[in-house]
Design an enzyme around this catalytic site. Structure first.
Site, short mmCIF file in Angstrom:
data_model
loop_
_atom_site.label_atom_id
_atom_site.label_comp_id
_atom_site.label_asym_id
_atom_site.label_seq_id
_atom_site.Cartn_x
_atom_site.Cartn_y
_atom_site.Cartn_z
N ARG A 188 0.79 -1.50 -0.46
CA ARG A 188 -0.29 -0.32 -0.35
C ARG A 188 0.97 1.17 0.67
O ARG A 188 1.82 1.15 1.12
CB ARG A 188 -1.39 0.20 1.26
CG ARG A 188 -1.90 1.08 1.15
CD ARG A 188 -2.80 0.88 2.44
NE ARG A 188 -3.27 2.11 2.08
CZ ARG A 188 -4.60 2.23 3.06
NH1 ARG A 188 -5.05 1.05 3.47
NH2 ARG A 188 -5.27 3.41 2.74
N GLY B 110 -9.53 5.34 23.03
CA GLY B 110 -7.79 4.15 22.45
C GLY B 110 -8.65 3.57 21.91
O GLY B 110 -9.52 3.99 20.47
N LEU C 263 -8.99 -0.11 19.37
CA LEU C 263 -10.12 -0.58 19.89
C LEU C 263 -9.86 -1.72 19.18
O LEU C 263 -10.27 -3.16 19.23
CB LEU C 263 -11.13 -0.39 18.88
CG LEU C 263 -12.15 0.95 19.53
CD1 LEU C 263 -13.44 1.30 18.76
CD2 LEU C 263 -11.88 0.85 21.01
N GLU D 130 -1.33 -0.30 9.80
CA GLU D 130 -0.61 1.23 9.51
C GLU D 130 -0.74 1.90 9.27
O GLU D 130 -0.20 3.11 10.42
CB GLU D 130 0.33 0.85 7.90
CG GLU D 130 1.29 2.17 7.85
CD GLU D 130 1.93 1.93 6.69
OE1 GLU D 130 3.09 3.06 6.64
OE2 GLU D 130 2.49 0.72 5.58
N ARG E 131 -3.45 2.58 12.03
CA ARG E 131 -3.05 2.90 13.00
C ARG E 131 -2.12 3.37 13.87
O ARG E 131 -1.92 3.87 14.18
CB ARG E 131 -3.62 1.36 14.02
CG ARG E 131 -4.74 0.86 13.86
CD ARG E 131 -5.59 -0.47 14.21
NE ARG E 131 -5.47 -0.89 13.18
CZ ARG E 131 -5.57 -2.07 12.86
NH1 ARG E 131 -5.21 -3.18 14.13
NH2 ARG E 131 -5.23 -3.11 11.87
N GLU F 269 -4.08 -8.75 2.79
CA GLU F 269 -4.60 -7.44 3.90
C GLU F 269 -4.92 -6.10 3.77
O GLU F 269 -5.65 -6.05 4.07
CB GLU F 269 -3.41 -7.32 5.36
CG GLU F 269 -3.84 -5.96 6.54
CD GLU F 269 -5.03 -6.17 6.97
OE1 GLU F 269 -5.12 -4.93 7.27
OE2 GLU F 269 -5.24 -7.46 7.17
N ASN F 270 -4.07 -6.04 2.55
CA ASN F 270 -4.92 -5.06 1.91
C ASN F 270 -5.41 -4.57 1.44
O ASN F 270 -6.23 -3.48 1.78
CB ASN F 270 -3.27 -3.84 1.29
CG ASN F 270 -2.28 -3.59 1.78
OD1 ASN F 270 -2.76 -2.38 2.14
ND2 ASN F 270 -1.24 -4.44 2.56
#
Length: 292
Positions: free
Chosen positions: A52, A71, A73, A91, A93, A127-128
């Site tokens: 990405r 916070g 999560l 990434e 986060r 994942e991306n």
């Protein structure tokens, strides 16, 4: 040794195109609870080889504000590497924590037994593909890298991720046009070319490289002047004279020898037809006599 995580690219990709958020496919649901996570130093996290390339800075800021108020999560996921931690997912986060100048971040640390290291680049790619805000350019580039990693054709990739071959073809064409521009996806990630949707790249694909550049310049100028890209119909009108003209197909001329061979074949066919017709007449006559 523990079983390595299994994942289904077709399921993940279908969720990506539906643009719905989902739990990380490489983690069991019970593993995402905070008692299985630990705070690790932000400065020790490596973010290498992430397919990405583009991130929306405004949404990173919004995420940072949310983390500041409520916070984190869902922990990020990392694996130990050379005394540090390699980021597997999360990434956005991670970037939000850096924006907040946080020293640590909650993370699930996976070990070698839990992740097949040879498949780590592909895990990052898949994942991306499930992220809600993944741009069309990043999706296209990620698909191309997934295709290249497996050395697959468009049809093979489409079958494996349960998408149509045409859908994959348009995404791969999108990625190929981006690659041929030689615009760096990391250092020039804010270049307007990465905002062009796949539907417009589909109209550009039939052009040669020089005319593709003209079409891309036309789109970017439209964005700069009006704040949006020209419509697909407008782009079609622009590229129509740029498309290569189809050569007139001329009927191949037969040589005298070929013509003679064809006439001989035709004569033999006629003789065979005449023979079959005679046999047909004899059989029909026999049938009539039999009925009497």
């Amino acid at each position: 040794m523990k079983n390595k995580a299994n994942y289904n690219p077709a399921d993940i990709l279908s969720r990506a195109t539906a643009r719905t958020s989902s739990l990380n496919p490489f983690l069991k649901e019970e593993e995402t609870s905070n008692h299985n996570a630990t705070d690790i130093p932000v400065g020790q996290i490596l973010t290498e080889n992430n397919p990405r390339k583009t991130f929306n800075e405004s949404t990173i800021r919004e995420l940072a504000e949310s983390i500041s108020q409520y916070g984190l999560l869902q922990p990020i996921v990392v694996r130990k590497k050379a005394g540090k931690y390699e980021l597997i997912n999360g990434e956005r986060r991670f970037r939000a924590h850096k924006l907040l100048k946080r020293k640590t971040i909650l993370a699930i640390v996976k070990n070698v037994e839990q992740i097949d290291i040879s498949k780590l680049p592909e895990i990052k790619l898949v994942e991306n593909l499930q992220r809600e805000d993944l741009s069309e350019s990043d999706l296209a580039l990620s698909l191309q890298e997934l295709k290249n990693r497996h050395k697959e054709t468009n049809e093979q990739l489409a079958k494996r991720i349960n998408k149509s071959a045409q859908w994959v073809k348009t995404k791969i064409a999108h990625a190929e046009i981006l690659k041929e521009t030689n615009i760096n996806t990391t250092s020039e990630k804010n270049h307007p070319i990465f905002q062009i949707p796949t539907s417009l790249f589909t109209e550009i694909a039939p052009l040669d490289m020089t005319n593709r550049k003209k079409a891309i310049d036309y789109l970017i100028k439209g964005l700069e002047k009006k704040g949006d890209f020209p419509s697909r119909n407008d782009l079609r009108d622009f590229v129509r004279p740029l498309k290569p003209s189809k050569p007139n197909k001329t009927k191949p001329k037969l040589s005298n020898l070929e013509l003679k061979d064809l006439k001989n074949k035709l004569l033999k066919i006629k003789e065979k037809i005449s023979q079959l017709q005679n046999e047909k007449s004899i059989i029909e006559e026999a049938i009539r006599k039999f009925k009497k």
